[in-house]
Design a protein around this motif. Structure first.
Motif, PDB file in Angstrom:
ATOM      1  N   THR A  70       0.830  -1.206   0.000  1.00 44.87           N
ATOM      2  CA  THR A  70       0.000   0.000   0.000  1.00 44.87           C
ATOM      3  C   THR A  70       0.864   1.255   0.000  1.00 44.87           C
ATOM      4  O   THR A  70       0.593   2.249  -0.721  1.00 44.87           O
ATOM      5  N   ILE A  71       1.962   1.249   0.765  1.00 44.46           N
ATOM      6  CA  ILE A  71       2.856   2.419   0.819  1.00 44.46           C
ATOM      7  C   ILE A  71       3.530   2.640  -0.545  1.00 44.46           C
ATOM      8  O   ILE A  71       3.657   3.776  -1.031  1.00 44.46           O
ATOM      9  N   LEU A  72       3.952   1.539  -1.144  1.00 47.43           N
ATOM     10  CA  LEU A  72       4.599   1.659  -2.458  1.00 47.43           C
ATOM     11  C   LEU A  72       3.645   2.216  -3.501  1.00 47.43           C
ATOM     12  O   LEU A  72       4.023   3.047  -4.344  1.00 47.43           O
ATOM     13  N   LEU A  73       2.388   1.748  -3.460  1.00 48.01           N
ATOM     14  CA  LEU A  73       1.404   2.249  -4.405  1.00 48.01           C
ATOM     15  C   LEU A  73       1.150   3.740  -4.194  1.00 48.01           C
ATOM     16  O   LEU A  73       0.985   4.507  -5.152  1.00 48.01           O
ATOM     17  N   LEU A  74       1.099   4.188  -2.964  1.00 48.26           N
ATOM     18  CA  LEU A  74       0.869   5.593  -2.672  1.00 48.26           C
ATOM     19  C   LEU A  74       2.050   6.439  -3.139  1.00 48.26           C
ATOM     20  O   LEU A  74       1.866   7.538  -3.713  1.00 48.26           O
ATOM     21  N   LEU A  75       3.278   5.970  -2.928  1.00 48.76           N
ATOM     22  CA  LEU A  75       4.450   6.689  -3.363  1.00 48.76           C
ATOM     23  C   LEU A  75       4.488   6.804  -4.871  1.00 48.76           C
ATOM     24  O   LEU A  75       4.832   7.858  -5.457  1.00 48.76           O
ATOM     25  N   TYR A  76       4.138   5.703  -5.528  1.00 49.23           N
ATOM     26  CA  TYR A  76       4.139   5.714  -7.002  1.00 49.23           C
ATOM     27  C   TYR A  76       3.071   6.661  -7.521  1.00 49.23           C
ATOM     28  O   TYR A  76       3.282   7.368  -8.483  1.00 49.23           O
ATOM     29  N   ALA A  77       1.927   6.685  -6.835  1.00 50.29           N
ATOM     30  CA  ALA A  77       0.830   7.536  -7.310  1.00 50.29           C
ATOM     31  C   ALA A  77       1.168   9.002  -7.145  1.00 50.29           C
ATOM     32  O   ALA A  77       0.894   9.828  -8.020  1.00 50.29           O
ATOM     33  N   PHE A  78       1.824   9.406  -6.066  1.00 46.47           N
ATOM     34  CA  PHE A  78       2.144  10.825  -5.842  1.00 46.47           C
ATOM     35  C   PHE A  78       3.445  11.232  -6.551  1.00 46.47           C
ATOM     36  O   PHE A  78       3.713  12.420  -6.640  1.00 46.47           O
ATOM     37  N   HIS A  79       4.227  10.245  -7.059  1.00 46.20           N
ATOM     38  CA  HIS A  79       5.479  10.587  -7.738  1.00 46.20           C
ATOM     39  C   HIS A  79       5.174  11.108  -9.122  1.00 46.20           C
ATOM     40  O   HIS A  79       5.797  12.055  -9.605  1.00 46.20           O
TER      41      HIS A  79
END
Length: 238
Positions: free
Chosen positions: A229-238
């Protein structure tokens, strides 16, 4: 002289006894007439009271006359037994006996009439009391019936309340017995489980290991999901 006094007293007694007998007869008939015409609450009491007083007075007078006549007869008996009259003794004894018989008849008649009068008066008083009780009962019968009806209704309500209370107590006792029975069953199951656990310690240990592994797997799975979930959030805001 004694015979003259005796005859005078006998005449007075005869008149007194006739009047005495008439008084008793009029007392009885008068009471019967008043009982037919009036109720017990409206019967005039003055006439009966005056007759009672007249009865007492005449009874005393007759008793006094009887006492005097008895004394005269005793004096005649003493004179007859005296030594001075031997030739006339038989005739005097016959005369004395006749006066004694008259005295005995008058005494018997007086006591009989007096007893009848007292019996009539006692009966009338008793009947008057009974009639008064009947009238009192009749006059208060409505109130008494109403009170009796209220008492019966109240008694019925109390009986219904007692019956409901008994039913409630019976239900409570049945519930208590059921709960006690269920409690016993639960204790029995718990004791059986404890027995099984104590009898098979290996099974208990295996179950504990399985539980620990499940907990560990749950933790690992939760950590993986968190990282993803954290990785997906980081990818989405990057």
């Amino acid at each position: 002289d004694l015979r003259k006094q005796a005859r005078q007293l006998e005449n007075e007694l005869d008149l007194k006894l006739v009047s005495f007998s008439k008084l008793c007869t009029s007392y009885s008939s008068g009471r019967d007439g008043r009982r037919d015409r009036y109720s017990s609450d409206t019967t005039p009491l003055l006439n009966g009271s005056s007759q009672d007083r007249m009865f007492e007075t005449m009874a005393v007078e007759i008793e006094q006359l009887l006492g005097k006549l008895t004394g005269i007869n005793d004096k005649m008996a003493e004179y007859t037994n005296s030594a001075g009259v031997p030739s006339l003794n038989a005739a005097l004894m016959h005369t004395l006996q006749r006066h004694r018989d008259i005295l005995q008849d008058y005494t018997h008649e007086f006591h009989k009439t007096k007893a009848n009068f007292l019996a009539i008066r006692e009966r009338e008083n008793l009947l008057g009391s009974v009639r008064k009780d009947i009238e009192s009962y009749k006059s208060g019968s409505g109130v008494n019936n109403r009170r009796t009806e209220l008492f019966l209704k109240e008694h019925e309500h109390l009986r219904n309340s007692d019956r409901l209370i008994e039913e409630t107590i019976s239900i409570a006792m049945a519930t208590k017995e059921n709960m006690t029975s269920q409690r016993g069953m639960l204790k029995s199951i718990q004791s059986k489980m404890n027995t099984l656990a104590n009898r098979f310690p290996a099974v208990n240990s295996l179950i504990q290991r399985i539980n620990l592994r499940k907990r560990r797997d749950s933790l690992i799975l939760g950590g993986v999901i968190s990282v993803c979930t954290i990785l997906l959030l980081l990818y989405a805001f990057h």
